[in-house]
Design a protein around this motif. Structure first.
Motif, mmCIF file in Angstrom:
data_model
loop_
_atom_site.group_PDB
_atom_site.id
_atom_site.type_symbol
_atom_site.label_atom_id
_atom_site.label_comp_id
_atom_site.label_asym_id
_atom_site.label_seq_id
_atom_site.Cartn_x
_atom_site.Cartn_y
_atom_site.Cartn_z
ATOM 1 N N GLU A 185 1.024 -1.015 -0.046
ATOM 2 C CA GLU A 185 -0.086 0.440 -0.450
ATOM 3 C C GLU A 185 0.740 1.149 -0.245
ATOM 4 O OE1 GLU A 185 -3.085 2.521 2.925
ATOM 5 O OE2 GLU A 185 -2.711 0.314 2.704
ATOM 6 N N ALA A 186 0.086 2.212 -0.908
ATOM 7 C CA ALA A 186 1.627 3.608 -1.042
ATOM 8 C C ALA A 186 1.148 3.944 0.531
ATOM 9 C CB ALA A 186 0.939 4.039 -2.003
ATOM 10 N N ASP A 187 1.561 5.191 0.786
ATOM 11 C CA ASP A 187 1.615 6.509 1.724
ATOM 12 C C ASP A 187 0.166 7.153 1.564
ATOM 13 O OD1 ASP A 187 2.151 8.029 3.867
ATOM 14 O OD2 ASP A 187 3.888 8.046 3.314
ATOM 15 N N GLN A 188 -0.731 7.088 1.649
ATOM 16 C CA GLN A 188 -2.233 7.516 1.058
ATOM 17 C C GLN A 188 -1.840 9.067 1.991
ATOM 18 O OE1 GLN A 188 -5.175 4.981 5.211
ATOM 19 N NE2 GLN A 188 -5.994 7.247 4.191
ATOM 20 N N ARG A 189 -0.733 9.378 3.189
ATOM 21 C CA ARG A 189 -0.756 10.556 3.376
ATOM 22 C C ARG A 189 -0.312 11.861 2.335
ATOM 23 N NH1 ARG A 189 3.549 10.567 8.524
ATOM 24 N NH2 ARG A 189 4.424 9.129 5.949
ATOM 25 N N HIS A 190 -0.362 10.984 1.177
ATOM 26 C CA HIS A 190 0.365 12.800 0.044
ATOM 27 C C HIS A 190 -1.158 13.100 -0.225
ATOM 28 C CE1 HIS A 190 5.203 11.984 0.264
ATOM 29 N NE2 HIS A 190 4.231 10.540 0.222
ATOM 30 N N ALA A 191 -1.696 11.866 -0.716
ATOM 31 C CA ALA A 191 -2.952 12.480 -1.270
ATOM 32 C C ALA A 191 -4.064 13.054 -0.269
ATOM 33 C CB ALA A 191 -3.956 11.036 -0.815
ATOM 34 N N GLU A 192 -3.544 12.912 0.993
ATOM 35 C CA GLU A 192 -4.362 13.690 1.983
ATOM 36 C C GLU A 192 -3.696 15.048 2.171
ATOM 37 O OE1 GLU A 192 -5.500 10.121 5.182
ATOM 38 O OE2 GLU A 192 -3.629 11.137 5.449
ATOM 39 N N HIS A 446 -9.490 -0.138 -4.520
ATOM 40 C CA HIS A 446 -9.965 1.438 -3.348
ATOM 41 C C HIS A 446 -10.050 0.158 -2.275
ATOM 42 C CE1 HIS A 446 -10.041 3.218 -7.279
ATOM 43 N NE2 HIS A 446 -8.624 3.929 -6.957
ATOM 44 N N VAL A 447 -10.108 0.748 -0.828
ATOM 45 C CA VAL A 447 -10.000 0.790 0.891
ATOM 46 C C VAL A 447 -10.236 2.395 1.513
ATOM 47 C CG1 VAL A 447 -8.928 -1.487 0.202
ATOM 48 C CG2 VAL A 447 -7.609 1.008 1.587
ATOM 49 N N LEU A 448 -10.797 2.230 2.085
ATOM 50 C CA LEU A 448 -11.131 2.689 3.159
ATOM 51 C C LEU A 448 -10.823 2.954 4.755
ATOM 52 C CD1 LEU A 448 -15.473 2.896 2.704
ATOM 53 C CD2 LEU A 448 -13.593 5.073 1.542
ATOM 54 N N GLY A 449 -10.450 4.079 5.365
ATOM 55 C CA GLY A 449 -10.211 4.056 6.396
ATOM 56 C C GLY A 449 -8.489 4.478 6.191
ATOM 57 N N ARG A 450 -7.526 3.879 7.003
ATOM 58 C CA ARG A 450 -6.721 3.660 7.349
ATOM 59 C C ARG A 450 -5.409 2.391 8.127
ATOM 60 N NH1 ARG A 450 -4.998 8.488 7.668
ATOM 61 N NH2 ARG A 450 -3.114 9.311 7.527
ATOM 62 N N HIS A 451 -4.736 2.302 7.386
ATOM 63 C CA HIS A 451 -4.102 0.691 8.312
ATOM 64 C C HIS A 451 -3.445 1.609 9.686
ATOM 65 C CE1 HIS A 451 -1.056 -2.428 8.487
ATOM 66 N NE2 HIS A 451 -2.019 -2.839 7.118
ATOM 67 N N VAL A 452 -3.543 -0.016 10.415
ATOM 68 C CA VAL A 452 -2.710 0.662 11.870
ATOM 69 C C VAL A 452 -1.894 0.886 11.325
ATOM 70 C CG1 VAL A 452 -2.025 -1.941 12.130
ATOM 71 C CG2 VAL A 452 -3.076 -0.608 14.324
ATOM 72 N N LEU A 453 -0.371 0.806 10.794
ATOM 73 C CA LEU A 453 0.931 1.301 10.574
ATOM 74 C C LEU A 453 1.315 2.654 9.728
ATOM 75 C CD1 LEU A 453 2.523 -2.168 9.759
ATOM 76 C CD2 LEU A 453 2.153 -0.675 12.397
ATOM 77 N N MET A 454 -0.319 3.440 9.440
ATOM 78 C CA MET A 454 -0.288 4.535 8.677
ATOM 79 C C MET A 454 -0.238 5.837 9.755
ATOM 80 S SD MET A 454 0.621 5.575 5.908
ATOM 81 C CE MET A 454 0.872 4.169 4.744
#
Length: 461
Positions: A185-192, A446-454
């Motif tokens: 999984e890519a780092d979703q923080r970039h999208a945010e 695509h998935v919702l939410g946040r991985h526990v490690l992210m």
């Protein structure tokens, strides 16, 4: 200033890491048929203060700290120091020597990949991060050897057994071992961060596609200096994120073309991409358990003269190892093709070159595979299967090397139906349904939410 050009330090391509993940869950490499729970595992090891382990290889003098200061005296480095120009190169020399001393063979294709033939261990090194694929006994052996040489941190050992770790963050990506295989999984923080900087939030109405038709009337209105800086910063972040997300690569490529002088039309296209990311900030790529495949598949497609301003074409491609996507790209062709067949052929050449590079990395790691390029263009396939220019005299001569590879059976070119071409979304703006089909065939979702490690995005103030 010293303008030396020999201070290069290698970094592995991102697909090298992804190849390790793919091999771990591929029959005949990572596990044997029916024995998934006893297959190979992946170790993640960090070397602490890596540069301080490396010997200084040139004379570098530094000012002594205050407690050791003596008039007229300075210090000469014995070990590499962070901030010096050759520190990364010194560290590369150090770990290459270490790996060679314990029996590893360095890859010539990518000098950050190593293979131990007798122990069947494969390693990819990115800076001070070691990612190791092997059987548990051999991983224990490597842990012992590296801890005797460097100060290290054992971050995780991912594997299929209950006792194994199940997730880890690597280069800010999340890697997770599940009963279905390995998830990346890519780092979703970039999208945010992109959405936040563009003034969007979770209440913003999202769109279902990352791009669309550019508003022509806004093309001549150039952004002011501050807004242009904001544009460039966000597009650079988009470009980094797109390494792991093929669903946005074409739109990002188009935005990157306007970095030097962005317009209001480009700003609106960036904002549309940000609205898309609001609705799908997370994309997970699955490397599922699969049978042995023995082939590197390059899927290629081209949009002929898609740019209305320059008349240049766009090439798109996807590299698959069985069911696993390890690389994708969207790029504007450098020259102006005079026909759709010529443009499609150049796209095929790009795919063939990338696939041959991936095959070389396989070979260096003790895995033999063949190369197959898939195209939906009969003309491109025809050019690749003949010898010489034929009637298309304007093709660049240096692009004809593919013909020799095909004639020597080093490369297979196959014709596919256009509707089946998974590289289609990398060449133009497409509908949401086309993106969904592409994601399905490349095992992305695509998935919702946040991985526990992210981690969460830091709050201002």
């Amino acid at each position: 200033m010293d303008k030396r050009e020999d201070l290069f330090a290698a970094t592995p391509p991102l697909e090298a890491k992804k190849m390790l993940l793919s091999w771990a869950v591929t029959e005949g490499i990572g596990y044997k048929s029916g024995l998934k729970e006893h297959g190979m595992k992946i170790d993640f090891i960090d070397v602490r203060r890596a540069y301080f382990h490396a010997k200084a290889r040139r004379r570098v003098f530094v000012k002594l700290p205050e407690e050791d200061h003596e008039e007229g005296m300075c210090g000469m480095l014995i070990k590499a120091m962070y901030g010096t120009r050759d520190a990364a190169q010194n560290w590369e020399f150090e770990y290459v020597e270490f790996m060679g001393n314990i029996g590893f063979r360095k890859s010539r294709a990518t000098p950050c990949m190593f293979y131990h033939v007798e122990r069947d261990i494969r390693v990819v090194i990115h800076g001070d991060d070691f990612t190791i694929l092997g059987n548990e006994i051999e991983l224990d052996w490597f842990r012992e050897r590296i801890s005797n040489k460097f100060e290290v941190k054992f971050r995780a050992r991912l594997g299929p057994e209950d006792k194994d770790d199940k997730s880890v963050r690597l280069l800010n990506r999340v890697i997770e071992w599940t009963p279905q295989g390995i998830k990346y999984e890519a780092d979703q923080r970039h999208a945010e961060l992109i959405a936040k900087d563009m003034g969007l939030n979770e209440r913003t109405k999202a769109v279902t596609t990352p791009g669309g038709k550019k508003e022509e009337e806004q093309k001549d209105k150039k952004l002011d200096r501050l807004k242009a800086l904001q544009y460039r910063a966000n597009v650079a972040r988009c470009n980094y994120l797109s390494q792991d997300r093929s669903d946005i690569q074409y739109q990002v490529k188009e935005l990157c073309r306007c970095m030097s002088s962005p317009s209001e039309a480009d700003w609106l296209m960036l904002k549309r991409l940000a609205r898309y990311l609001v609705g799908c900030s997370r994309v997970v790529l699955l490397y599922g358990y699969q049978d042995s495949h023995g082939v590197v598949d390059a899927w290629t497609d081209t949009d002929y003269a898609g740019c209305k301003d320059s008349r240049k074409s766009t090439s798109g491609g996807v590299i698959m190892l069985g069911m696993h996507m390890i690389k994708s790209w969207s790029s504007t062709q450098t020259g102006i093709a005079l026909s759709s067949g010529e443009a499609e052929y150049y796209g095929l050449v790009k795919g063939a070159s990338v696939a041959i590079g991936v095959r070389s990395m396989h070979h260096e790691m003790g895995i033999e595979v063949r190369v197959r390029v898939s195209t939906d263009a009969s003309a491109a396939k025809g050019i690749a299967n003949r010898r010489g220019l034929g009637k298309i005299r304007h093709i660049e001569i240096h692009q004809l090397w593919v013909q020799d590879k095909v004639a020597n059976k080093e490369l297979e070119v196959r014709k596919i139906n256009g509707k089946e071409n998974i590289a289609d979304i990398l060449t133009k703006h497409v509908a949401a349904e086309d993106i969904r089909v592409h994601m399905h065939h490349t095992a992305q979702h695509h998935v919702l939410g946040r991985h526990v490690l992210m981690p969460h995005v830091a709050v201002d103030g």
